[in-house]
Design a protein around this motif. Sequence first.
Motif, PDB file in Angstrom:
ATOM      1  N   SER A 199       3.203  -0.798  -4.646  1.00 56.61           N
ATOM      2  CA  SER A 199       2.015  -0.327  -5.364  1.00 56.61           C
ATOM      3  C   SER A 199       0.803  -0.463  -4.465  1.00 56.61           C
ATOM      4  N   LEU A 200       0.018   0.592  -4.417  1.00 56.64           N
ATOM      5  CA  LEU A 200      -1.149   0.626  -3.538  1.00 56.64           C
ATOM      6  C   LEU A 200      -2.387   0.262  -4.340  1.00 56.64           C
ATOM      7  N   PRO A 201      -3.376  -0.354  -3.663  1.00 61.19           N
ATOM      8  CA  PRO A 201      -4.626  -0.686  -4.359  1.00 61.19           C
ATOM      9  C   PRO A 201      -5.292   0.577  -4.903  1.00 61.19           C
ATOM     10  N   ALA A 202      -5.999   0.442  -6.012  1.00 64.14           N
ATOM     11  CA  ALA A 202      -6.627   1.592  -6.658  1.00 64.14           C
ATOM     12  C   ALA A 202      -7.620   2.300  -5.732  1.00 64.14           C
ATOM     13  N   ASP A 203      -8.243   1.535  -4.818  1.00 62.88           N
ATOM     14  CA  ASP A 203      -9.254   2.147  -3.945  1.00 62.88           C
ATOM     15  C   ASP A 203      -8.664   2.602  -2.602  1.00 62.88           C
TER      16      ASP A 203
END
Length: 159
Positions: free
Chosen positions: A128-132
Motif C-alpha cells: 500500500s502506497l502513502p496517500a500523497d
Amino acid sequence: MNSASYPLTGGCTCRNVRFEMLTVPLYVHCCHCKWCQRESGAAFALNAMIESDRVRLLEGEVEVVDTPSNSGRGQKIARCPRCHVALWSNYAGAGEAVRFVRVGTLDSPDALPPDIHIFTASKQRWVSLPADANVVSEYYKASEHWPAESLARRRALQK
Ligand SMILES: [Zn+2]
Ligand SMILES: [Zn+2]
C-alpha cells in the motif's frame, strides 16, 4: 528533495565493490513492473537515476552483464564480480550517461525515498502506497514530474 549529506557511499554484499554518489540524484523511481519484481526477487525495485560521472568507484571493479529489459532494448547491469550483487543499471533509453543506482546498495538507503511509483498497474496487492505518493500506472513524462533542476541537468547531458 531530501536532506542527505553527499557523497552517499554504497557497495555490494562482499564489500569488494565500494562506490559513492556525489550529488542528489535526478529522480528516484520505485518500479513495480514484473521485470523489476523478477530481478529483485521482491515486490519492486528502487532506482536512483544519476549522471554516470557522479557515481565514482572507490574500491573494486564492476562486471557489466547484458540483460534483457522490458523495452526490448536491453540493459547493462553492473555487478560485483565476486558476490554478483547488482549495483546499478544503464538502460538503452537513457544510455551510458545515466546510471540507475540500486538504492538498497547504499549504506543509508533511507536517504533516497521514491519520488515516483511507476508501473503500479502490476503492483503486488499487499503493497500500500502513502496517500500523497506520486503514482503512475505505467510510465510518465519527465517534463511533467521532475523538478526544474533535474530537467536542467538532463538537458546538459543531451548536449
Ligand atoms: Zn561483492
Ligand atoms: Zn521496472
